[in-house]
Design a protein around this motif. Structure first.
Motif, PDB file in Angstrom:
ATOM      1  N   TRP A 248      26.019  24.842 -12.903  1.00  0.00           N
ATOM      2  CA  TRP A 248      25.294  23.652 -13.367  1.00  0.00           C
ATOM      3  C   TRP A 248      26.242  22.582 -13.886  1.00  0.00           C
ATOM      4  N   PHE A 249      27.188  22.978 -14.722  1.00  0.00           N
ATOM      5  CA  PHE A 249      28.102  21.978 -15.270  1.00  0.00           C
ATOM      6  C   PHE A 249      29.010  21.390 -14.182  1.00  0.00           C
ATOM      7  N   ALA A 250      29.257  22.132 -13.119  1.00  0.00           N
ATOM      8  CA  ALA A 250      29.996  21.562 -11.980  1.00  0.00           C
ATOM      9  C   ALA A 250      29.175  20.465 -11.320  1.00  0.00           C
ATOM     10  N   LEU A 251      27.843  20.694 -11.209  1.00  0.00           N
ATOM     11  CA  LEU A 251      26.976  19.641 -10.668  1.00  0.00           C
ATOM     12  C   LEU A 251      26.940  18.425 -11.578  1.00  0.00           C
ATOM     13  N   VAL A 252      26.861  18.663 -12.882  1.00  0.00           N
ATOM     14  CA  VAL A 252      26.808  17.551 -13.839  1.00  0.00           C
ATOM     15  C   VAL A 252      28.060  16.685 -13.702  1.00  0.00           C
ATOM     16  N   ASN A 253      29.205  17.337 -13.622  1.00  0.00           N
ATOM     17  CA  ASN A 253      30.452  16.572 -13.533  1.00  0.00           C
ATOM     18  C   ASN A 253      30.647  15.958 -12.136  1.00  0.00           C
ATOM     19  N   GLY A 254      30.232  16.685 -11.098  1.00  0.00           N
ATOM     20  CA  GLY A 254      30.456  16.194  -9.751  1.00  0.00           C
ATOM     21  C   GLY A 254      29.504  15.071  -9.376  1.00  0.00           C
ATOM     22  N   LEU A 255      28.212  15.192  -9.773  1.00  0.00           N
ATOM     23  CA  LEU A 255      27.216  14.169  -9.410  1.00  0.00           C
ATOM     24  C   LEU A 255      26.985  13.175 -10.544  1.00  0.00           C
ATOM     25  N   ASP A 256      27.690  13.352 -11.631  1.00  0.00           N
ATOM     26  CA  ASP A 256      27.640  12.412 -12.754  1.00  0.00           C
ATOM     27  C   ASP A 256      26.229  12.309 -13.351  1.00  0.00           C
ATOM     28  N   PHE A 257      25.612  13.506 -13.609  1.00  0.00           N
ATOM     29  CA  PHE A 257      24.300  13.523 -14.276  1.00  0.00           C
ATOM     30  C   PHE A 257      24.468  13.151 -15.752  1.00  0.00           C
ATOM     31  N   LEU A 258      23.425  12.587 -16.301  1.00  0.00           N
ATOM     32  CA  LEU A 258      23.382  12.360 -17.752  1.00  0.00           C
ATOM     33  C   LEU A 258      22.857  13.647 -18.413  1.00  0.00           C
TER      34      LEU A 258
END
Length: 298
Positions: A248-258
Motif C-alpha cells: 500500500w505505501f508503495a502505491l501511495v508513494n508511486g501514485l502520489d496519493f494523499l
C-alpha cells in the motif's frame, strides 16, 4: 431485829383496789365502766328497758337474710356445677383444636421445606441457564463483530485517502488499492473496518464500476475515509510491517496519493447491511432440489 416482811405484806393486802391495781389496767377498767354507766343513764332517761338475753326474739329480717343467703349459696353451687361441665367441654374442645392446629402446622412446615428445596433447585437451574445464556450472548457478540452485523465502537485509526488534484485517470485510487489497505489493516490487528461508513464484511466487497468505487454495492466518493477499530498504539506500525501495508505505501508513494492517518480514542462503525439468503440447492441433490441427485449448489 424484828421481821418486817409479814407486816409489809399485811399492810399491802389492806390497801384498796385502786391503789394496788396497775395504773394501765385501772385506767382501762374505769374508762369502760364510766362508758357503760353513761349509756345506762341515757337508756333509763329515755325509758328503754334492756331485755335479758334469754328472752329476746329473733328478728324477721335476720331470718329473711339467712334464707336469701341459703338460696344464693344453692344457686352459686348449681351454677358452679354447670360451669364446671361447660369448662370441661370447652377444655376438651380447645385441646382438640390445639392438636388439629399442631397437625396443620406440621403439614405446613413440611410444605415449606419442600418449597424451599424446590426454590433452591430452581435457583441453581436459573444460575446454570443464565451462565449458558451469557456464554451464548458473548459468542453471538463475537460472531456479530467478526461478521460485521453489529454496531461497534472503540479506539482505532482513521485514515483519509484522496487523489492529487489534476491526476489522470490511470493514477486515481481504484477498488483494488483500497482492498490492499483493508487487508493490511486486518493483518495488523484491526477488529472492524468501514469505508465511508460502509462496514466491510465477508459478504460485502469493494468493486469498481467504471471510475466509481462501490462498497457493499453502494457508491462511495473520494476522499475515502477508512476507519479501523484496533489498538491505536500499534496499528499503524504493524500496518507498515505487513506485506499488504508495504504494498500500500508503495502505491501511495508511486501514485502520489494523499494519505492522512489519525489515532482516535473512540470510533463508531455501523453494522453491515444484511443480505437476503439466495436460493440454494442441497449438495448431492437433483437440479430440481430432490435429494439424492448428482447436482451441486450453484
Amino acid at each position: 431485829m424484828p421481821d418486817t416482811r409479814h407486816a409489809r405484806a399485811g399492810t399491802r393486802t389492806d390497801l384498796p383496789d385502786h391503789v394496788t391495781t396497775p395504773l394501765l389496767s385501772l385506767i382501762t377498767a374505769r374508762s369502760m365502766d364510766e362508758d357503760y354507766a353513761h349509756v345506762a343513764r341515757q337508756r333509763a332517761a329515755a325509758g328503754v328497758v334492756r331485755e335479758s338475753p334469754g328472752r329476746g326474739r329473733p328478728h324477721w329480717a335476720s331470718l329473711v337474710a339467712i334464707g336469701v343467703l341459703g338460696v344464693m349459696a344453692a344457686i352459686v353451687a348449681a351454677q358452679t356445677d354447670r360451669e364446671a361441665e361447660v369448662n370441661e367441654l370447652s377444655r376438651a374442645a380447645l385441646v382438640e383444636q390445639i392438636d388439629t392446629r399442631r397437625d396443620e402446622v406440621r403439614d405446613l412446615q413440611h410444605d415449606v421445606g419442600e418449597l424451599t428445596r424446590s426454590n433452591a433447585q430452581a435457583a441453581s437451574n436459573i444460575t446454570t441457564v443464565q451462565g449458558q445464556l451469557d456464554d451464548i450472548d458473548s459468542r453471538v457478540r463475537r460472531a456479530e463483530l467478526n461478521t460485521g452485523f453489529s454496531v461497534v465502537h472503540g479506539p482505532g485509526v482513521r485514515i483519509t485517502v484522496d487523489n492529487r488534484p489534476g491526476v489522470d485517470v490511470n493514477s486515481e485510487i481504484r477498488d483494488e488499492d483500497l482492498a490492499i489497505l483493508v487487508d493490511g489493516l486486518f493483518e495488523a490487528g484491526a477488529e472492524a473496518i468501514a469505508i465511508n461508513d460502509q462496514r466491510i464484511n465477508a459478504l460485502g466487497g469493494i468493486r469498481n464500476t467504471n471510475r466509481a468505487i462501490h462498497v457493499n454495492g453502494r457508491p462511495v466518493n473520494a476522499p475515502y475515509v477508512v476507519a479501523a477499530i484496533g489498538d491505536p498504539k500499534t496499528l499503524q506500525a504493524r500496518l507498515l510491517e505487513s506485506s499488504e501495508g508495504q504494498e500500500w505505501f508503495a502505491l501511495v508513494n508511486g501514485l502520489d496519493f494523499l494519505y492522512t492517518p489519525q489515532n482516535v480514542d473512540d470510533i463508531r462503525l455501523p453494522a453491515a447491511p444484511e443480505r437476503p439468503l439466495r436460493d440454494v440447492i442441497e449438495e448431492n441433490a437433483d437440479p430440481d432440489g430432490t435429494p439424492g441427485g448428482g447436482g451441486n449448489a450453484p
